[in-house]
Design an enzyme around this catalytic site. Structure first.
Site, short mmCIF file in Angstrom:
data_model
loop_
_atom_site.label_atom_id
_atom_site.label_comp_id
_atom_site.label_asym_id
_atom_site.label_seq_id
_atom_site.Cartn_x
_atom_site.Cartn_y
_atom_site.Cartn_z
N ARG A 175 0.85 -1.21 0.00
CA ARG A 175 0.00 0.00 0.00
C ARG A 175 0.88 1.25 0.00
O ARG A 175 0.54 2.25 -0.62
CB ARG A 175 -0.93 -0.03 1.21
CG ARG A 175 -2.21 -0.82 0.99
CD ARG A 175 -1.94 -2.18 0.38
NE ARG A 175 -3.10 -3.00 0.21
CZ ARG A 175 -3.51 -3.91 1.10
NH1 ARG A 175 -2.85 -4.12 2.22
NH2 ARG A 175 -4.58 -4.63 0.82
N ASP A 204 0.45 -7.17 -3.29
CA ASP A 204 -0.97 -6.91 -3.05
C ASP A 204 -1.48 -6.03 -4.19
O ASP A 204 -0.70 -5.63 -5.08
CB ASP A 204 -1.18 -6.22 -1.69
CG ASP A 204 -2.50 -6.67 -1.04
OD1 ASP A 204 -3.55 -6.54 -1.70
OD2 ASP A 204 -2.47 -7.15 0.11
N HIS A 279 -6.20 -10.62 -4.00
CA HIS A 279 -5.35 -9.45 -3.77
C HIS A 279 -4.26 -9.36 -4.85
O HIS A 279 -3.06 -9.29 -4.54
CB HIS A 279 -4.70 -9.52 -2.39
CG HIS A 279 -5.65 -9.14 -1.28
ND1 HIS A 279 -6.03 -7.85 -1.05
CD2 HIS A 279 -6.28 -9.89 -0.35
CE1 HIS A 279 -6.86 -7.81 0.00
NE2 HIS A 279 -7.03 -9.04 0.42
N ASP A 343 -6.13 -14.92 1.92
CA ASP A 343 -7.23 -14.20 2.56
C ASP A 343 -8.09 -13.47 1.53
O ASP A 343 -7.62 -13.09 0.46
CB ASP A 343 -6.67 -13.17 3.56
CG ASP A 343 -5.75 -12.15 2.89
OD1 ASP A 343 -4.96 -12.57 2.02
OD2 ASP A 343 -5.83 -10.97 3.22
N GLU A 344 -9.34 -13.28 1.90
CA GLU A 344 -10.25 -12.36 1.22
C GLU A 344 -10.25 -12.52 -0.30
O GLU A 344 -10.26 -11.53 -1.03
CB GLU A 344 -9.87 -10.91 1.59
CG GLU A 344 -9.96 -10.65 3.07
CD GLU A 344 -9.44 -9.29 3.48
OE1 GLU A 344 -10.01 -8.70 4.38
OE2 GLU A 344 -8.42 -8.83 2.90
N TRP A 410 -6.39 -14.46 11.96
CA TRP A 410 -6.51 -13.00 12.01
C TRP A 410 -7.92 -12.51 12.27
O TRP A 410 -8.11 -11.44 12.83
CB TRP A 410 -5.97 -12.36 10.73
CG TRP A 410 -6.81 -12.53 9.50
CD1 TRP A 410 -6.84 -13.60 8.66
CD2 TRP A 410 -7.73 -11.58 8.94
NE1 TRP A 410 -7.71 -13.39 7.62
CE2 TRP A 410 -8.27 -12.15 7.77
CE3 TRP A 410 -8.14 -10.29 9.31
CZ2 TRP A 410 -9.21 -11.49 6.97
CZ3 TRP A 410 -9.06 -9.64 8.51
CH2 TRP A 410 -9.60 -10.23 7.36
N TYR A 438 -4.00 -5.88 15.45
CA TYR A 438 -4.02 -5.06 14.24
C TYR A 438 -3.66 -3.62 14.60
O TYR A 438 -4.50 -2.80 14.93
CB TYR A 438 -5.39 -5.18 13.54
CG TYR A 438 -5.35 -6.28 12.50
CD1 TYR A 438 -4.78 -7.52 12.82
CD2 TYR A 438 -5.81 -6.09 11.20
CE1 TYR A 438 -4.69 -8.53 11.87
CE2 TYR A 438 -5.73 -7.10 10.25
CZ TYR A 438 -5.17 -8.31 10.60
OH TYR A 438 -5.06 -9.31 9.66
N ASP A 440 -2.82 -1.35 12.79
CA ASP A 440 -3.24 -0.29 11.87
C ASP A 440 -4.52 0.36 12.39
O ASP A 440 -4.98 1.34 11.83
CB ASP A 440 -3.44 -0.82 10.44
CG ASP A 440 -4.44 -1.94 10.35
OD1 ASP A 440 -4.66 -2.66 11.34
OD2 ASP A 440 -5.04 -2.11 9.26
N TRP A 489 -0.70 -2.87 8.49
CA TRP A 489 -1.09 -2.60 7.10
C TRP A 489 -0.89 -1.12 6.84
O TRP A 489 -1.04 -0.29 7.74
CB TRP A 489 -2.54 -3.03 6.89
CG TRP A 489 -2.76 -4.46 7.27
CD1 TRP A 489 -3.28 -4.93 8.45
CD2 TRP A 489 -2.43 -5.62 6.49
NE1 TRP A 489 -3.30 -6.30 8.43
CE2 TRP A 489 -2.80 -6.75 7.25
CE3 TRP A 489 -1.88 -5.81 5.23
CZ2 TRP A 489 -2.61 -8.06 6.78
CZ3 TRP A 489 -1.70 -7.10 4.77
CH2 TRP A 489 -2.06 -8.21 5.53
N GLU A 491 -2.14 1.27 4.49
CA GLU A 491 -2.96 2.20 3.69
C GLU A 491 -2.71 3.66 4.07
O GLU A 491 -2.65 4.53 3.21
CB GLU A 491 -4.46 1.90 3.88
CG GLU A 491 -4.97 0.72 3.11
CD GLU A 491 -4.81 -0.58 3.87
OE1 GLU A 491 -4.05 -0.60 4.86
OE2 GLU A 491 -5.42 -1.59 3.46
C1 ACM Z 1 -5.99 -9.66 6.43
O1 ACM Z 1 -6.02 -8.74 7.25
N1 ACM Z 1 -6.71 -9.58 5.33
C2 ACM Z 1 -5.16 -10.84 6.62
#
Ligand code: ACM
Ligand code: ZN
Length: 569
Positions: A175, A204, A279, A343-344, A410, A438, A440, A489, A491
């Site tokens: 990011r 990512d 991602h 993930d995601e 997570w 986390y 962030d 993270w 961002e």
């Molecule tokens: C994550 O925070 N998507 C691992």
């Protein structure tokens, strides 16, 4: 005149050293302080016993003392093997055990500072590295390399070893990109707090950050996005036709090797993360043929949720692509683990893709989750050929997973049952739940915080309360809990000072949860240690958050945390 100034400075330092409370983070297993001091000055020599002459710990130690305390110390060739008969005044003696001390394990040490000498014992160089960090914290907290003189080290005995083997930090460099110089500074502060895993989130949607010879477009195209750095992250407009992509960067293979070696000297294992199968906007912008559709993918700018880009699960070239990436990555990272993401991964494209559906049919898979599991297993088999293992985010459990995979938990909102089930199958688990790890998230009231965050609320006290071995876990699950990790993270982290602000002092709170015995943890005591730690961090040039926020400080209007909707990683 000069002499009297130096004398005065020395006397002041000594006075302040003896009146300052000692602040060591993470709290050692056993610490006994006495009221004297050892004077570290340019007459002190370094003695290494049972350590090979070309062992780099010698040079690392010299460099550490020079960089932190400003003293260039000579290495003495003293090689008396038996400490009982050895008297070396005015030395820091590092003795490597010939018979391993079981208590110390791979990372422990003992340290004894008397008024005449400093004696360190360990089984490994890692133990020496950590003993040095503790020794440094016995010096006055405002000592800097710019004020070399005589440094009073508080007399003490320490016996110390970690509670958990996995003490990690994730840094997202997709990011926002951080250069080699900053990554080294980041590793230095991780080492200071005895963190031993650096999880490097290298790929990512917002940028691919590692040179890969076989796929040069990953860094020619995938590492660069149009520059929206002058507008807030949430307000970046998509690229316009023909707009140049100028923001980003990547690490060359040589730089990666340099960082991995730098980390290893500090007992930090670097674990690369390559996201599979989602991602991946930046991969699809570089190699659109790996997509399920013909959408015009670009390297993402700003908010991107839900992250719909996904590698085609029905395309054999995609599987080969990931195997090729593994082939180049294992050459760079000696780590036992490769993190494969997982993930995601939004699977709408797989539902609509004829190739993906054909694969599901051919392999008699139940659904798209099982297609993801199949893909990951294909790559995992390849990784196993190198004697390495995979780590994946907890979503990799959804379509089935091998018991060799390590699960990085997570999604804090899922509850314990997912973790317990994974442990029952024999999966190792690393705990990084959003609600404790986390970093962030906001660490103080968003209304007063200048540093923007993704949302949520994770005050220092909550991080301090983190214990990866939840009390609610059954006894049988505990051996599978390898430790924990703070995830950062990026961002909203435009520059190194933003990273440091979010990291510090929450990293210190995490480090006590992962290193110190549970019985030694004490929030009030920890808070009292912070001013000295902050002084030390400032002396080393780190930014930090000066608020000591409590769990009860949660603002009424805090952006929702621990919900799937919040996440934009
Ligand atoms: C994550 O925070 N998507 C691992
Ligand atoms: Zn497809």
């Amino acid at each position: 005149m000069k002499l009297s100034c130096t004398f005065l400075l020395g006397a002041l330092l000594l006075l302040s050293a003896c009146s300052q409370p000692v602040s060591i983070v993470p709290e050692p297993v056993k610490l006994t302080l006495s009221s004297g001091h050892y004077t570290l000055d340019s007459n002190t020599t370094l003695v290494f016993l049972n350590v090979a002459e070309d062992d780099e710990i010698r040079y690392y130690t010299q460099d550490f003392i020079f960089r932190h305390l400003g003293l260039s110390l000579a290495i003495s060739n003293e090689q008396q093997p038996n400490w009982d008969t050895l008297q070396i005044p005015d030395a820091i003696v590092f003795q490597k055990n010939t018979d391993e001390n079981e208590l110390f394990g791979d990372e422990g040490y003992s340290l004894s500072v008397s008024d005449k000498t400093v004696y360190i014992e360990a089984n490994t160089n890692a133990g020496f590295v950590y003993a040095l960090q503790t020794l440094y914290q016995l010096a006055p907290s405002d000592v800097t390399a710019k004020k070399p003189a005589s440094i009073p080290l508080r007399t003490a005995t320490v016996v110390d070893y970690p509670r958990f083997g996995w003490r990690g930090n994730l840094l997202d460099v997709s990011r926002h990109f951080f250069d080699v110089e900053y990554i080294k500074k980041h590793l230095d502060v991780l080492a200071m707090y005895k963190i031993n895993k650096f999880h490097w989130h290298l790929t990512d949607d917002h940028g691919w950050r590692i040179e890969i010879a076989k796929y040069p477009k990953l860094t020619e195209i995938g590492a660069w996005r149009v520059d929206r750095s002058t507008v807030p992250w949430l307000e970046g407009e998509p690229p316009q036709e023909g707009e140049p992509a100028t923001y980003g960067g990547y690490y060359t293979k040589e730089q990666i090797r340099e960082i991995v070696a730098y980390a290893a000297q500090r007992n930090i294992e670097v674990i690369p993360e390559i996201e599979i199968p989602g991602h991946c906007s930046e991969i699809l912008a570089s190699y659109p043929e790996f997509a399920c559709d013909t959408f015009n993918y670009y390297v993402q700018i700003g908010p991107y949720w839900p992250p719909k880009a996904i590698m085609c699960g029905g395309n054999d070239d995609v599987i080969q692509f990931f195997k090729d990436i593994v082939d180049e990555i294992v050459e760079l990272f000696p780590s036992k683990y490769i993190h494969i993401g997982g993930d995601e991964a939004v699977k709408d494209n797989w539902v609509a893709c004829a190739k993906c559906q054909q694969r599901i049919k051919n392999l008699k898979l139940a659904n798209e989750e099982e297609l993801q599991s199949w893909m990951i297993r294909e790559v995992e088999k390849h990784i196993h050929q190198y004697g390495k293992r995979i780590i994946g985010w907890d979503e990799i459990l959804e379509g089935g997973v091998s018991s060799n995979a390590t699960i990085m938990f997570w999604r804090g909102w899922l509850g314990d049952s997912v973790i317990i089930k994974a442990a029952e199958r024999g999966n190792e688990i690393i705990m990084t739940p959003t609600n404790y790890c986390y970093i962030d998230y906001y660490q103080a009231d968003p209304a007063t915080e200048k540093q923007k965050a993704i949302g949520g609320f994770l005050p220092l006290q909550k991080v301090y309360s983190f214990d990866p071995a939840y009390e609610s876990f059954p006894e049988s699950a505990i051996p599978f809990i390898k430790g924990g990790q703070a995830n950062l993270w990026a961002e909203f982290l435009f520059a190194p000072e933003n990273v440091e602000y979010m990291l510090l002092p929450r990293l210190l709170a995490l480090s006590e949860g992962l290193w110190s015995p549970k019985a030694n943890k004490d929030w009030e005591y920890f808070v009292n240690k912070l001013p000295a730690q902050k002084k030390r961090l400032a002396a080393l040039g780190y930014n930090y958050c000066d608020k000591v926020a409590l769990i009860t400080d949660e603002p009424k209007q805090a952006p929702a945390a621990d919900t799937e909707e919040l996440k934009t990683e």
